[in-house]
Design a protein around this motif. Structure first.
Motif, PDB file in Angstrom:
ATOM      1  N   HIS A  40       9.560  29.189 -26.059  1.00 14.86           N
ATOM      2  CA  HIS A  40       8.838  28.257 -25.191  1.00 14.86           C
ATOM      3  C   HIS A  40       9.802  27.214 -24.654  1.00 14.86           C
ATOM      4  O   HIS A  40      10.667  26.779 -25.390  1.00 14.86           O
ATOM      5  N   PRO A  41       9.710  26.733 -23.427  1.00 14.77           N
ATOM      6  CA  PRO A  41       8.776  27.274 -22.453  1.00 14.77           C
ATOM      7  C   PRO A  41       9.353  28.509 -21.762  1.00 14.77           C
ATOM      8  O   PRO A  41      10.494  28.499 -21.327  1.00 14.77           O
ATOM      9  N   VAL A  42       8.542  29.567 -21.663  1.00 19.03           N
ATOM     10  CA  VAL A  42       8.951  30.782 -20.960  1.00 19.03           C
ATOM     11  C   VAL A  42       8.896  30.494 -19.458  1.00 19.03           C
ATOM     12  O   VAL A  42       7.980  29.823 -18.996  1.00 19.03           O
ATOM     13  N   ASP A  43       9.865  30.971 -18.709  1.00 20.58           N
ATOM     14  CA  ASP A  43       9.870  30.808 -17.254  1.00 20.58           C
ATOM     15  C   ASP A  43       8.700  31.624 -16.682  1.00 20.58           C
ATOM     16  O   ASP A  43       8.697  32.862 -16.703  1.00 20.58           O
ATOM     17  N   LYS A  44       7.690  30.913 -16.187  1.00 24.72           N
ATOM     18  CA  LYS A  44       6.448  31.585 -15.780  1.00 24.72           C
ATOM     19  C   LYS A  44       6.633  32.521 -14.591  1.00 24.72           C
ATOM     20  O   LYS A  44       6.002  33.576 -14.515  1.00 24.72           O
ATOM     21  N   ASP A  60       2.743  36.964 -30.587  1.00 23.86           N
ATOM     22  CA  ASP A  60       2.916  35.518 -30.767  1.00 23.86           C
ATOM     23  C   ASP A  60       3.517  34.825 -29.550  1.00 23.86           C
ATOM     24  O   ASP A  60       4.153  33.792 -29.679  1.00 23.86           O
ATOM     25  N   ILE A  61       3.324  35.405 -28.380  1.00 26.64           N
ATOM     26  CA  ILE A  61       3.826  34.745 -27.173  1.00 26.64           C
ATOM     27  C   ILE A  61       2.979  35.191 -25.986  1.00 26.64           C
ATOM     28  O   ILE A  61       2.126  36.059 -26.120  1.00 26.64           O
ATOM     29  N   LEU A  62       3.244  34.574 -24.837  1.00 28.45           N
ATOM     30  CA  LEU A  62       2.421  34.696 -23.635  1.00 28.45           C
ATOM     31  C   LEU A  62       1.800  36.055 -23.315  1.00 28.45           C
ATOM     32  O   LEU A  62       2.439  37.101 -23.417  1.00 28.45           O
ATOM     33  N   TYR A  63       0.577  35.997 -22.865  1.00 23.88           N
ATOM     34  CA  TYR A  63      -0.147  37.180 -22.382  1.00 23.88           C
ATOM     35  C   TYR A  63       0.555  37.798 -21.174  1.00 23.88           C
ATOM     36  O   TYR A  63       1.064  37.086 -20.302  1.00 23.88           O
ATOM     37  N   HIS A  64       0.580  39.124 -21.152  1.00 24.05           N
ATOM     38  CA  HIS A  64       1.024  39.856 -19.965  1.00 24.05           C
ATOM     39  C   HIS A  64       0.131  41.093 -19.844  1.00 24.05           C
ATOM     40  O   HIS A  64       0.048  41.873 -20.793  1.00 24.05           O
ATOM     41  N   PRO A  65      -0.537  41.255 -18.698  1.00 28.13           N
ATOM     42  CA  PRO A  65      -1.496  42.367 -18.585  1.00 28.13           C
ATOM     43  C   PRO A  65      -0.839  43.734 -18.691  1.00 28.13           C
ATOM     44  O   PRO A  65      -1.505  44.724 -18.999  1.00 28.13           O
ATOM     45  N   GLY A  66       0.476  43.799 -18.481  1.00 29.47           N
ATOM     46  CA  GLY A  66       1.157  45.093 -18.501  1.00 29.47           C
ATOM     47  C   GLY A  66       1.468  45.619 -19.892  1.00 29.47           C
ATOM     48  O   GLY A  66       1.948  46.751 -20.033  1.00 29.47           O
ATOM     49  N   ALA A  67       1.204  44.816 -20.927  1.00 27.02           N
ATOM     50  CA  ALA A  67       1.545  45.264 -22.279  1.00 27.02           C
ATOM     51  C   ALA A  67       0.529  46.261 -22.810  1.00 27.02           C
ATOM     52  O   ALA A  67      -0.663  46.147 -22.534  1.00 27.02           O
ATOM     53  N   LYS A  68       0.993  47.239 -23.580  1.00 22.27           N
ATOM     54  CA  LYS A  68       0.071  48.173 -24.238  1.00 22.27           C
ATOM     55  C   LYS A  68      -0.549  47.473 -25.446  1.00 22.27           C
ATOM     56  O   LYS A  68      -1.733  47.581 -25.700  1.00 22.27           O
ATOM     57  N   THR A  76      -2.317  28.161 -25.051  1.00 23.02           N
ATOM     58  CA  THR A  76      -1.667  28.080 -23.738  1.00 23.02           C
ATOM     59  C   THR A  76      -1.060  29.432 -23.348  1.00 23.02           C
ATOM     60  O   THR A  76      -0.096  29.497 -22.606  1.00 23.02           O
ATOM     61  N   THR A  77      -1.646  30.508 -23.831  1.00 19.02           N
ATOM     62  CA  THR A  77      -1.040  31.834 -23.655  1.00 19.02           C
ATOM     63  C   THR A  77      -1.119  32.393 -22.224  1.00 19.02           C
ATOM     64  O   THR A  77      -0.303  33.213 -21.835  1.00 19.02           O
ATOM     65  N   PHE A  78      -2.117  31.939 -21.449  1.00 18.17           N
ATOM     66  CA  PHE A  78      -2.269  32.480 -20.085  1.00 18.17           C
ATOM     67  C   PHE A  78      -1.521  31.599 -19.095  1.00 18.17           C
ATOM     68  O   PHE A  78      -1.789  30.399 -19.005  1.00 18.17           O
ATOM     69  N   ILE A  79      -0.581  32.211 -18.335  1.00 19.04           N
ATOM     70  CA  ILE A  79       0.266  31.373 -17.481  1.00 19.04           C
ATOM     71  C   ILE A  79      -0.458  30.899 -16.227  1.00 19.04           C
ATOM     72  O   ILE A  79      -0.045  29.936 -15.616  1.00 19.04           O
ATOM     73  N   ASP A  80      -1.528  31.569 -15.836  1.00 20.68           N
ATOM     74  CA  ASP A  80      -2.289  31.067 -14.684  1.00 20.68           C
ATOM     75  C   ASP A  80      -3.748  31.535 -14.777  1.00 20.68           C
ATOM     76  O   ASP A  80      -4.104  32.324 -15.665  1.00 20.68           O
ATOM     77  N   SER A  81      -4.572  31.034 -13.849  1.00 26.25           N
ATOM     78  CA  SER A  81      -5.997  31.340 -13.945  1.00 26.25           C
ATOM     79  C   SER A  81      -6.274  32.808 -13.631  1.00 26.25           C
ATOM     80  O   SER A  81      -7.243  33.391 -14.120  1.00 26.25           O
ATOM     81  N   GLU A  82      -5.402  33.419 -12.835  1.00 27.85           N
ATOM     82  CA  GLU A  82      -5.589  34.830 -12.493  1.00 27.85           C
ATOM     83  C   GLU A  82      -5.518  35.694 -13.765  1.00 27.85           C
ATOM     84  O   GLU A  82      -6.413  36.502 -14.030  1.00 27.85           O
ATOM     85  N   TRP A  83      -4.481  35.472 -14.549  1.00 33.20           N
ATOM     86  CA  TRP A  83      -4.333  36.268 -15.771  1.00 33.20           C
ATOM     87  C   TRP A  83      -5.370  35.866 -16.822  1.00 33.20           C
ATOM     88  O   TRP A  83      -5.848  36.718 -17.582  1.00 33.20           O
ATOM     89  N   ALA A  84      -5.711  34.587 -16.854  1.00 36.95           N
ATOM     90  CA  ALA A  84      -6.744  34.141 -17.803  1.00 36.95           C
ATOM     91  C   ALA A  84      -8.060  34.840 -17.473  1.00 36.95           C
ATOM     92  O   ALA A  84      -8.799  35.285 -18.353  1.00 36.95           O
TER      93      ALA A  84
END
Ligand SMILES: [Mn+2]
Length: 323
Positions: A40-44, A60-68, A76-84
């Motif tokens: 943290h902080p990961v470059d969004k 244990d780190i940020l959400y990414h929709p591409g992960a299996k 604070t795992t979602f970097i923006d409202s779109e992914w949230a």
């Protein structure tokens, strides 16, 4: 299958989470391929554009929709409202096409992984994995009922040693991180502490910490219910909880530190003396200074030391109003 594993480095929970997941993947003949540590902080912008391999896992780190596979407990795992908005809980076990699990109420991600896996995997959890996960639960959001400030600072137990070392040593090579995760997935916390570089690294950190404790006594300033401590030159280590050892009555601590070009005010609640209605730290820092965090801990960046110091009186006033 070989998974790229993205995990929270410099963190006991992130490391144990990766080890626990590796254990279960190994049971079915799968394993990790690339190890990608994140801090943290990961470059969004980078994260948003990162194309993940089809078989990727994140713990244990940020959400990414591409992960299996994705497990996290950071609010604070979602970097923006779109992914949230697009996130949906998915899957029950490792055989599912997608396994996405989020629970911000969980004290640790390792605990979340262990309790989420159902079926066959569940009956095969060795005691050593339960043990390290228990420590993740105790330490990731320090649980005052399960550990005293004295025990925390004495660093006697293997989990405390590894956690302290990871917190304070920023330059652990990727191959060593991989070795640590492998060791934890196959052996115990005590075996991991016995890795020569962990043992040596811990002792170096511990020596610095003992010196820090001496200096800290002189540097602490009590401002009402809050401890203020300045650590601009980063001469002190382990200052997140140590102030409460010297001043148990404090409700909060504020640290002034430096991170590259930024001057940071880092704020936390005293886990051993939290007010009944504590301040909402992350919210206050976000609203007033563009910072962020959780209810109990947060930080805000400033462009200069002067700006950070200017913000201090209002921040202290707010904290003192929540005693
Ligand atoms: Mn965690």
């Amino acid at each position: 299958m070989k998974y790229d594993i993205y995990y929270h480095e410099n963190c006991l929970d992130g490391t144990v989470s990766a080890a626990v997941l590796k254990y279960f993947l190994n049971l079915r003949g799968d394993d990790f391929a690339r190890y990608i540590p994140l801090q943290h902080p990961v470059d969004k912008n980078w994260w948003k554009g990162e194309k993940l391999k089809k078989t990727s896992a994140i713990v244990d780190i940020l959400y990414h929709p591409g992960a299996k596979i994705w497990f996290d407990h950071h609010d604070t795992t979602f970097i923006d409202s779109e992914w949230a908005g697009s996130y949906k809980p998915a899957g029950k076990n490792l055989d599912d096409a997608k396994l996405h699990v989020f629970d911000p109420a969980r004290p640790s991600c390792a605990g979340l992984i262990l309790s989420s896996l159902s079926g066959a995997a569940r009956s095969k959890i060795p005691a050593r994995l339960r043990e390290m996960t228990k420590w993740s639960d105790i330490l990731d959001r320090v649980n005052p009922k399960q550990i005293s400030v004295k025990d925390l600072l004495e660093l006697k137990y293997p989990a405390l040693k590894i956690g302290f070392f990871l917190d304070n040593e920023n330059n652990i090579s990727r191959s060593r991180q991989k070795q640590l995760i492998n060791t934890l997935s196959k052996k115990s916390l005590a075996d991991a502490v016995d890795l020569p570089w962990v043992k040596k690294g811990f002792l170096t950190c511990k020596k610095k910490f003992d010196e820090s404790l001496q200096k800290m006594k002189e540097k602490l300033e009590i401002r009402g219910n809050t401890i203020f401590i300045e650590n601009l030159e980063r001469k002190l280590i382990g200052i997140r909880f140590a102030p409460y050892y010297f001043y148990t009555k404090a409700n909060y601590s504020v640290r002034l530190v430096r991170h590259g070009k930024n001057f940071i005010l880092a704020v936390g609640v005293n886990p051993w003396n939290s007010p009944k209605k504590p301040a909402e730290i992350g919210w206050f820092l976000e609203k007033n200074y563009g910072g962020g965090g959780h209810a109990y801990v947060g930080s805000a960046p400033f462009g200069s030391e002067e700006q950070a110091r200017k913000a201090l009186p209002d921040l202290l006033k707010y904290l003192n109003e929540h005693a």
